[in-house]
Design an enzyme around this catalytic site. Structure first.
Site, PDB file in Angstrom:
ATOM      1  N   ARG A 290     -36.658  30.925 -51.642  1.00  0.00           N
ATOM      2  CA  ARG A 290     -35.386  31.368 -52.043  1.00  0.00           C
ATOM      3  C   ARG A 290     -34.309  30.267 -51.833  1.00  0.00           C
ATOM      4  O   ARG A 290     -34.185  29.702 -50.953  1.00  0.00           O
ATOM      5  CB  ARG A 290     -35.248  32.813 -51.390  1.00  0.00           C
ATOM      6  CG  ARG A 290     -33.627  33.221 -51.709  1.00  0.00           C
ATOM      7  CD  ARG A 290     -33.671  34.325 -50.926  1.00  0.00           C
ATOM      8  NE  ARG A 290     -33.656  34.318 -49.562  1.00  0.00           N
ATOM      9  CZ  ARG A 290     -32.416  34.010 -48.871  1.00  0.00           C
ATOM     10  NH1 ARG A 290     -30.946  33.641 -49.389  1.00  0.00           N
ATOM     11  NH2 ARG A 290     -32.618  33.923 -47.551  1.00  0.00           N
TER      12      ARG A 290
ATOM     13  N   GLY B  49     -29.594  48.948 -47.129  1.00  0.00           N
ATOM     14  CA  GLY B  49     -28.964  47.511 -46.906  1.00  0.00           C
ATOM     15  C   GLY B  49     -27.890  47.483 -48.172  1.00  0.00           C
ATOM     16  O   GLY B  49     -27.551  48.304 -48.876  1.00  0.00           O
TER      17      GLY B  49
ATOM     18  N   GLU C  23     -24.202  24.931 -49.348  1.00  0.00           N
ATOM     19  CA  GLU C  23     -25.570  25.033 -48.539  1.00  0.00           C
ATOM     20  C   GLU C  23     -26.760  24.436 -49.005  1.00  0.00           C
ATOM     21  O   GLU C  23     -26.359  23.811 -50.396  1.00  0.00           O
ATOM     22  CB  GLU C  23     -25.869  26.574 -48.488  1.00  0.00           C
ATOM     23  CG  GLU C  23     -24.829  27.273 -47.585  1.00  0.00           C
ATOM     24  CD  GLU C  23     -25.405  28.936 -47.621  1.00  0.00           C
ATOM     25  OE1 GLU C  23     -26.204  29.149 -47.982  1.00  0.00           O
ATOM     26  OE2 GLU C  23     -24.719  29.611 -46.638  1.00  0.00           O
TER      27      GLU C  23
ATOM     28  N   GLN D  62     -25.210  35.836 -42.731  1.00  0.00           N
ATOM     29  CA  GLN D  62     -24.228  34.924 -42.310  1.00  0.00           C
ATOM     30  C   GLN D  62     -23.607  34.307 -43.351  1.00  0.00           C
ATOM     31  O   GLN D  62     -22.500  34.416 -43.384  1.00  0.00           O
ATOM     32  CB  GLN D  62     -24.642  34.302 -41.045  1.00  0.00           C
ATOM     33  CG  GLN D  62     -24.951  34.867 -39.871  1.00  0.00           C
ATOM     34  CD  GLN D  62     -25.555  34.022 -38.776  1.00  0.00           C
ATOM     35  OE1 GLN D  62     -25.039  33.018 -38.719  1.00  0.00           O
ATOM     36  NE2 GLN D  62     -26.358  34.502 -37.786  1.00  0.00           N
TER      37      GLN D  62
ATOM     38  N   HIS E 113     -37.693  34.556 -42.018  1.00  0.00           N
ATOM     39  CA  HIS E 113     -36.442  35.015 -42.610  1.00  0.00           C
ATOM     40  C   HIS E 113     -36.527  35.918 -43.754  1.00  0.00           C
ATOM     41  O   HIS E 113     -35.704  36.842 -43.654  1.00  0.00           O
ATOM     42  CB  HIS E 113     -35.626  33.751 -42.483  1.00  0.00           C
ATOM     43  CG  HIS E 113     -34.276  33.965 -42.986  1.00  0.00           C
ATOM     44  ND1 HIS E 113     -33.353  34.784 -42.239  1.00  0.00           N
ATOM     45  CD2 HIS E 113     -33.454  33.703 -44.113  1.00  0.00           C
ATOM     46  CE1 HIS E 113     -32.173  35.000 -42.799  1.00  0.00           C
ATOM     47  NE2 HIS E 113     -32.331  34.287 -44.086  1.00  0.00           N
TER      48      HIS E 113
ATOM     49  N   GLY F 126     -23.325  33.822 -46.835  1.00  0.00           N
ATOM     50  CA  GLY F 126     -22.733  34.179 -47.788  1.00  0.00           C
ATOM     51  C   GLY F 126     -23.407  34.572 -49.208  1.00  0.00           C
ATOM     52  O   GLY F 126     -24.485  34.836 -48.981  1.00  0.00           O
TER      53      GLY F 126
END
Length: 571
Positions: A387, A26, A125, A59, A352, A61
């Site tokens: 997080r 990753g 966000e 997705q 997630h 950012g």
């Protein structure tokens, strides 16, 4: 059936030794490989091919306080607040102070972030006090990982080992140091030596029935490190993203938090914005709060809460803005018959991100000498109990860059005489049982260690998972994962044997991380961040500590606020 012989060479096209082995491809693993000094011989192991991990799926950012209206101090405060009292301040300070250089590095590599005029575009966000999330439409992870992967493939000192599965860590019995891995690759199991091993295998979302994670996210690095005796930390803290596409037959595709940041509304089946009933920030509250709001609302209003969903309505956003910012979301929704310009998207929470992992210091060192961990596999102290959105990609880049300073004792290649085991792979009956456990475990974990937890349910799940762990550990196939001697090399005589070993390895890893999450959730008798107990709903000052795990010992550990954390003896 097995047979034995003596053999001295390693498998074709696979060296028996590297200076550094990176396990995982990753953003963290790829960037680490690039940051390692050019004179190192680097092996990069990926279970599938490059760009199949969770980073590529990201997705929203990457967060960085680089605008004139923002500051690292504000980013620090937002991260600490979202982390619900469990962030290590020194780690967060390090993250936010190095954000600008991380972004600059990505720009120099050619990552094409969106711009507004001649400035980088930034969005807001949840739980951020400023718009600081850089993005590349709604496929930021893909843009970053694709760019880094291309650079990795240009480097002659890096050998990419695709379709390779790390089965165990190779720990020197005399020194306790990590000296390599056992690797399933090319129809063989080989022991590969390295002066340093870097675990970057991502999270373990596949342990839950509802997850936004890709199929490769089976918690491999954490399971391998635990079985090798490493210190783990905060494993009870799982972030459940509130808005995953929820349609029968469709994968739990993540609908980015940036959608709500741009103005989308979270509504119920009556069209009411119910999230404000649970928090003044409504849809833009921290993820754990929004997920519990959806969970609680469905418990009150749905006849079958387990199968129910709410809706994410993008219609308040200007259509041209939607087309510019979220082309991939538009495309995926269209594939499942949803026109985001005319109707809301059915969504529900899904696992997630795993805040816990292998305990590391600011140099990515674990408690085992010569073993390092980065990305979601690691517990750096940055994320605390919950997080902050878009800090994960930043953490991958900032901490992987630390490995440019790694010091290893490079050694000449050497070959050792090995006993070669030829395995026919007659495990059909065992594989049927393993496949059944693999299918059943995620539902058990979702019901017992999902958004809401309680002692009685956790204890029942622990007992069941332990029964499965003990049963599978006694299978003949499991010896190649749990008990193989470093003096043995295995040649698999059938094409199905390699696939069966991979299924077994991933299932054993999922069982181990399931056990660790359950035990850690039962150990922490309070609610905080991504860990919510219906029987202990309050956040308690006495529990403002890390949960530390080594072997079968669970204990609390203080937060680390000094400039240098002291995870272990890795030097």
């Amino acid at each position: 059936m097995t047979s034995f012989s003596r053999y001295s060479a390693s498998s074709p096209n696979l060296p028996s030794q590297f200076d550094v082995l990176v396990v995982g491809s990753g953003a963290a693993g790829l960037y680490a490989a690039l940051c390692l000094p050019n004179h190192f011989r680097v092996g990069l192991v990926t279970k599938d091919t490059l760009k199949t991990g969770a980073s590529d799926w990201a997705q929203g950012g990457i967060a960085a306080a680089i605008d004139s209206s923002d500051s690292p101090k504000l980013h620090l405060e937002d991260t600490l607040k979202a982390g619900a009292g469990l962030c290590d301040r020194a780690a967060v300070e390090f993250l936010v102070e190095h954000a600008a250089s991380a972004i600059q590095s990505l720009l120099e590599m050619g990552v094409a972030f969106d711009c507004q005029g001649n400035r980088l575009a930034m969005t807001l966000e949840a739980a951020h006090s400023r718009p600081r999330v850089l993005h590349a439409a709604d496929t930021t992870g893909r843009a970053i990982v694709g760019t880094i992967a291309a650079r990795v493939l240009e480097r002659p000192n890096i050998q990419v080992i695709s379709q390779g599965v790390a089965l165990s860590l190779w720990i020197d019995s005399q020194t306790g140091q990590c000296q390599g891995i056992s690797l399933l690759y090319g129809g063989q199991i080989n022991w590969i030596k390295a002066a340093a091993v870097i675990l970057a295998t991502g999270g373990g979302g596949q342990v839950f029935a509802q997850t936004t994670n890709p199929a490769v996210s089976t918690g491999d690095g954490v399971a391998l490190a635990w079985r090798a005796g490493a210190v783990l930390r905060d494993l009870e803290f799982v972030q459940f993203h509130p808005t995953a596409l929820t349609i029968p037959g469709a994968p739990r595709f993540l609908i980015s938090e940036a959608v709500r940041g741009e103005g989308a509304h979270l509504i119920d089946d009556r069209g009411r914005r119910f999230a404000f009933d649970y928090h003044p920030a409504g849809e833009l509250a921290p993820r754990d709060i929004v997920s519990r709001a959806i969970f609680s609302h469905l418990q009150k209003t749905a006849s079958d809460p387990a199968q129910a969903h709410v809706y994410l309505d993008m219609r308040p956003i200007e259509p041209e803005r939607i087309r510019h910012r979220f082309p991939n979301i538009i495309k995926v929704c269209q594939q499942w018959g949803i026109d985001v310009f005319r109707e809301p998207i059915p969504v529900a929470p899904a696992a997630h991100y795993w805040m816990g992992g292998i305990a590391t210091d600011l140099m990515c060192r674990t408690s085992i000498a010569r073993l390092y961990a980065i990305g979601e596999t690691a517990s750096t102290g940055v994320h605390g109990a919950n997080r902050l959105a878009s800090n994960s990609l930043l953490e991958c880049i900032v901490f992987a860059a630390q490995l440019s300073q790694i010091e290893v004792e490079t050694q000449p290649f050497s070959e050792e005489a090995l006993s070669v085991v030829t395995e026919e792979g007659d495990w059909e009956e065992e594989i049927e049982k393993i496949a059944l456990v693999r299918q059943t475990l995620p539902s058990l974990m979702w019901q017992s260690a999902g958004i809401c937890r309680s002692q009685e349910v956790l204890e029942a799940a622990i007992a069941q998972v332990n029964r499965w762990r003990q049963e599978l550990a006694n299978f003949a196939i499991a010896r190649y994962i749990l008990k193989l001697s470093p003096s043995d090399r295995v040649i698999l005589a059938s094409s199905s044997a390699e696939q069966h070993l991979r299924i077994c390895a991933e299932t054993l890893n999922l069982l181990d991380i399931g056990y660790l999450i359950l035990k850690s959730a039962a150990f922490r008798t309070e609610s905080r961040g991504g860990h919510y107990r219906t029987d202990y709903p309050q956040t308690l000052e006495d529990w403002q500590v890390h949960t530390s795990v080594r072997g079968e010992t669970w204990q609390t550990a203080p937060l680390l606020n000094a400039k240098e954390s002291t995870v272990g003896s890795n030097k």
